[in-house]
Design an enzyme around this catalytic site. Structure first.
Site, PDB file in Angstrom:
ATOM      1  N   GLU A  91       0.839  -1.197   0.000  1.00  0.00           N
ATOM      2  CA  GLU A  91       0.000   0.000   0.000  1.00  0.00           C
ATOM      3  C   GLU A  91       0.878   1.253   0.000  1.00  0.00           C
ATOM      4  OE1 GLU A  91      -4.084  -1.033   2.114  1.00  0.00           O
ATOM      5  OE2 GLU A  91      -2.455  -1.001   3.564  1.00  0.00           O
ATOM      6  N   CYS A 104       3.627   8.752   0.504  1.00  0.00           N
ATOM      7  CA  CYS A 104       4.068   7.908   1.609  1.00  0.00           C
ATOM      8  C   CYS A 104       4.326   6.517   1.026  1.00  0.00           C
ATOM      9  CB  CYS A 104       2.994   7.877   2.695  1.00  0.00           C
ATOM     10  SG  CYS A 104       3.388   6.728   4.033  1.00  0.00           S
ATOM     11  N   CYS A 111       6.611  -6.339   7.556  1.00  0.00           N
ATOM     12  CA  CYS A 111       7.623  -5.676   8.390  1.00  0.00           C
ATOM     13  C   CYS A 111       8.036  -6.654   9.485  1.00  0.00           C
ATOM     14  CB  CYS A 111       7.043  -4.411   9.022  1.00  0.00           C
ATOM     15  SG  CYS A 111       8.242  -3.484  10.002  1.00  0.00           S
ATOM     16  N   CYS A 115       6.018  -4.082  16.166  1.00  0.00           N
ATOM     17  CA  CYS A 115       5.548  -3.131  17.189  1.00  0.00           C
ATOM     18  C   CYS A 115       4.099  -3.497  17.531  1.00  0.00           C
ATOM     19  CB  CYS A 115       5.612  -1.703  16.656  1.00  0.00           C
ATOM     20  SG  CYS A 115       7.284  -1.210  16.199  1.00  0.00           S
ATOM     21  N   CYS A 118       1.042  -1.616  15.704  1.00  0.00           N
ATOM     22  CA  CYS A 118       1.118  -1.315  14.270  1.00  0.00           C
ATOM     23  C   CYS A 118       0.650  -2.496  13.424  1.00  0.00           C
ATOM     24  CB  CYS A 118       2.560  -0.955  13.912  1.00  0.00           C
ATOM     25  SG  CYS A 118       2.789  -0.536  12.182  1.00  0.00           S
ATOM     26  N   GLY A 158       7.030  -1.394   6.473  1.00  0.00           N
ATOM     27  CA  GLY A 158       8.435  -1.782   6.404  1.00  0.00           C
ATOM     28  C   GLY A 158       9.350  -0.862   7.184  1.00  0.00           C
ATOM     29  N   GLU A 159      10.563  -1.364   7.417  1.00  0.00           N
ATOM     30  CA  GLU A 159      11.588  -0.605   8.122  1.00  0.00           C
ATOM     31  C   GLU A 159      12.639  -0.196   7.080  1.00  0.00           C
ATOM     32  OE1 GLU A 159      12.346   0.887  11.043  1.00  0.00           O
ATOM     33  OE2 GLU A 159      14.191   1.314   9.970  1.00  0.00           O
ATOM     34  N   SER A 190      11.533   7.469   8.213  1.00  0.00           N
ATOM     35  CA  SER A 190      11.138   7.135   9.577  1.00  0.00           C
ATOM     36  C   SER A 190      11.684   5.750   9.936  1.00  0.00           C
ATOM     37  CB  SER A 190       9.610   7.140   9.671  1.00  0.00           C
ATOM     38  OG  SER A 190       9.203   6.815  10.981  1.00  0.00           O
ATOM     39  N   LEU A 214       9.744   6.887  18.526  1.00  0.00           N
ATOM     40  CA  LEU A 214      10.218   6.742  19.905  1.00  0.00           C
ATOM     41  C   LEU A 214       9.126   6.113  20.776  1.00  0.00           C
ATOM     42  CD1 LEU A 214      12.725   7.393  21.617  1.00  0.00           C
ATOM     43  CD2 LEU A 214      11.612   9.529  22.272  1.00  0.00           C
ATOM     44  N   HIS A 215       7.994   6.778  20.861  1.00  0.00           N
ATOM     45  CA  HIS A 215       6.773   6.239  21.478  1.00  0.00           C
ATOM     46  C   HIS A 215       6.846   5.925  22.968  1.00  0.00           C
ATOM     47  CE1 HIS A 215       5.474   6.233  17.416  1.00  0.00           C
ATOM     48  NE2 HIS A 215       5.945   5.071  17.066  1.00  0.00           N
ATOM     49  N   ASN A 289      -3.679   5.462  16.325  1.00  0.00           N
ATOM     50  CA  ASN A 289      -4.771   5.113  15.412  1.00  0.00           C
ATOM     51  C   ASN A 289      -5.250   3.699  15.705  1.00  0.00           C
ATOM     52  OD1 ASN A 289      -4.811   7.462  13.660  1.00  0.00           O
ATOM     53  ND2 ASN A 289      -2.752   6.811  13.085  1.00  0.00           N
ATOM     54  N   CYS A 332      -1.011   6.578   9.940  1.00  0.00           N
ATOM     55  CA  CYS A 332       0.178   5.922  10.489  1.00  0.00           C
ATOM     56  C   CYS A 332      -0.165   4.590  11.114  1.00  0.00           C
ATOM     57  CB  CYS A 332       0.803   6.765  11.590  1.00  0.00           C
ATOM     58  SG  CYS A 332       1.298   8.352  11.053  1.00  0.00           S
TER      59      CYS A 332
HETATM   60  N1  SAH Z   1       9.322   1.153  10.377  1.00  0.00           N
HETATM   61  C1  SAH Z   1       9.444   2.590  10.320  1.00  0.00           C
HETATM   62  C2  SAH Z   1       8.581   3.207   9.246  1.00  0.00           C
HETATM   63  C3  SAH Z   1       7.110   3.131   9.508  1.00  0.00           C
HETATM   64  S1  SAH Z   1       6.523   4.753   9.712  1.00  0.00           S
HETATM   65  C4  SAH Z   1       9.168   3.161  11.690  1.00  0.00           C
HETATM   66  O1  SAH Z   1       8.834   2.418  12.586  1.00  0.00           O
HETATM   67  O2  SAH Z   1       9.355   4.358  11.892  1.00  0.00           O
HETATM   68  C5  SAH Z   1       4.988   4.513  10.449  1.00  0.00           C
HETATM   69  C6  SAH Z   1       4.866   5.347  11.696  1.00  0.00           C
HETATM   70  O3  SAH Z   1       3.570   5.128  12.258  1.00  0.00           O
HETATM   71  C7  SAH Z   1       5.865   4.937  12.750  1.00  0.00           C
HETATM   72  O4  SAH Z   1       6.238   6.061  13.498  1.00  0.00           O
HETATM   73  C8  SAH Z   1       5.025   4.012  13.611  1.00  0.00           C
HETATM   74  O5  SAH Z   1       5.563   3.814  14.882  1.00  0.00           O
HETATM   75  C9  SAH Z   1       3.704   4.758  13.614  1.00  0.00           C
HETATM   76  N2  SAH Z   1       2.565   3.929  13.992  1.00  0.00           N
HETATM   77  C10 SAH Z   1       2.447   2.611  13.902  1.00  0.00           C
HETATM   78  N3  SAH Z   1       1.243   2.199  14.339  1.00  0.00           N
HETATM   79  C11 SAH Z   1       0.588   3.309  14.695  1.00  0.00           C
HETATM   80  C12 SAH Z   1      -0.717   3.539  15.208  1.00  0.00           C
HETATM   81  N4  SAH Z   1      -1.554   2.552  15.433  1.00  0.00           N
HETATM   82  N5  SAH Z   1      -1.071   4.825  15.460  1.00  0.00           N
HETATM   83  C13 SAH Z   1      -0.211   5.843  15.234  1.00  0.00           C
HETATM   84  N6  SAH Z   1       1.015   5.679  14.736  1.00  0.00           N
HETATM   85  C14 SAH Z   1       1.422   4.422  14.486  1.00  0.00           C
END
Ligand code: SAH
Length: 343
Positions: A91, A104, A111, A115, A118, A158-159, A190, A214-215, A289, A332
């Site tokens: 996507e 994007c 991936c 996490c 995600c 993906g990363e 990212s 970071l989260h 989200n 995201c």
């Molecule tokens: N793998 C990379 C690229 C993905 S970017 C990374 O982790 O940064 C996607 C972004 O959306 C990342 O910052 C991820 O942590 C964030 N993300 C993932 N799930 C999410 C969710 N449910 N709500 C908000 N952000 C989320």
């Protein structure tokens, strides 16, 4: 299998062309055709018919198959489901902003990062995308929307740092003046924070923006949310980001998805402010989200405002990310390796 021309930088196409014994300027001619979106060698009308046939016999031009396009009713975001030549699906998202149009991109099918909040990692990693598969997400969305794309974010599935070789090549290609001419200052990569790979990225000295997922502001919470962070300390991660900012001159963004009762207390924000005080950086707060299969809830608006105040008091600049496309699962963390059954 034929070599794909969208996998090549202009320099690499020049190598290919000289191996054919053709004059060097042909490579620029071919490169320009590729980046106006030509997919059929026969349309490269400033080459002789014989040359076009020779190219066609030796090379292919990546062309993703559009399976489905969804448009948000709330904003001008569109999400695309593309099929790759091996049948896998990815996507990509097109977003319209006042400052320009943004693509994007996904960098992998699935991936490996897993996490907990995600959707992209729910089924694990299938494979890296080729450079051409990433480039053509831009070309295809630009064609389908009839719009120029000026900004690129590597924030789909993906990363990106696990596919660094292809991503660096992608940067060279999209930045080329003979092609898409996208400023690397308009590109954001990212990552969930792979320290050695961030160092490697810095060594290329590309002026791209770095965003860190970071989260959490303490290692225990981060490790619970993001298994990949078990090998790293937050303080080490922030140190390597400082190195990145000083090598590239680009500000680092820290992304922080707020999950009710998990990482959104006032103390969490104070701790975050302490970690980032005095740094060339920016915090992006994202109310989490909804994702199928996870029960996390987003922080409510009033509390969110309190949290931004805590950061501001400590001198940390933050913004709350506007959630584009969440009605079509394009926001995201909502992108994944779908099949048509999911639509
Ligand atoms: N793998 C990379 C690229 C993905 S970017 C990374 O982790 O940064 C996607 C972004 O959306 C990342 O910052 C991820 O942590 C964030 N993300 C993932 N799930 C999410 C969710 N449910 N709500 C908000 N952000 C989320």
């Amino acid at each position: 299998m034929k070599k794909d021309l969208l996998d090549f930088t202009l320099e690499e196409i020049t190598h290919e062309i000289s191996a054919l014994g053709w004059p060097k300027f042909r490579s620029t001619q071919i490169f320009r055709w590729l980046y106006v979106g030509v997919k059929d060698f026969m349309e490269m009308t400033n080459l002789s018919k014989g040359d076009r046939e020779e190219l066609q016999n030796k090379y292919s031009i990546m062309n993703l198959t559009l399976i489905k396009k969804q448009e948000s009713r709330e904003d001008e975001t569109a999400k695309f489901l593309f099929q790759l030549s091996d049948g896998e699906m990815i996507e990509s998202v097109f977003m319209k902003y006042k400052h320009g149009n943004s693509a994007c991109l996904s960098t992998q099918v699935g991936c490996a990062m897993a996490c907990s909040f995600c959707a992209s990692g729910q089924e694990g990693l299938v494979r890296n995308l080729s450079t051409g598969e990433m480039v053509d997400q831009i070309l295809s969305m630009s064609r389908l929307q009839s719009e120029r794309i000026s900004h690129v974010v590597l924030m789909g599935s993906g990363e990106p740092l696990q596919n660094l070789g292809n991503v660096v090549k992608l940067m060279k290609i999209i930045n080329d003046k003979e092609g898409l001419n996208i400023s690397l200052r308009h590109v954001t990569l990212s990552t969930c924070g792979l320290i050695p790979e961030i160092r490697e990225l810095a060594s290329f000295k590309l002026p791209i923006n770095l965003a860190i997922s970071l989260h959490a502001s303490n290692d225990d919470t981060r490790r619970r949310l993001m298994p990949v962070s078990r090998g790293y300390l937050i303080t080490e991660l922030i140190n390597v980001c400082d190195e990145y900012a000083s090598v590239t001159g680009r500000r680092v963004t820290y992304e922080y998805a707020l999950i009710k009762g998990v990482n959104d207390s006032i103390a969490d924000m104070q701790q975050l402010a302490k970690l980032l005080r005095g740094k060339l950086c920016h915090v992006n707060l994202i109310p989490i989200n909804p994702v199928e299969g996870s029960n996390y809830q987003a922080t409510n608006k009033a509390h969110l405002i309190d949290l931004t105040r805590v950061l501001l008091k400590e001198g940390i600049v933050s913004t709350v990310r506007r959630e584009l496309g969440s009605d079509i699962d394009a926001a995201c963390g909502q992108l994944k390796r779908r099949t048509l059954k999911d639509y």
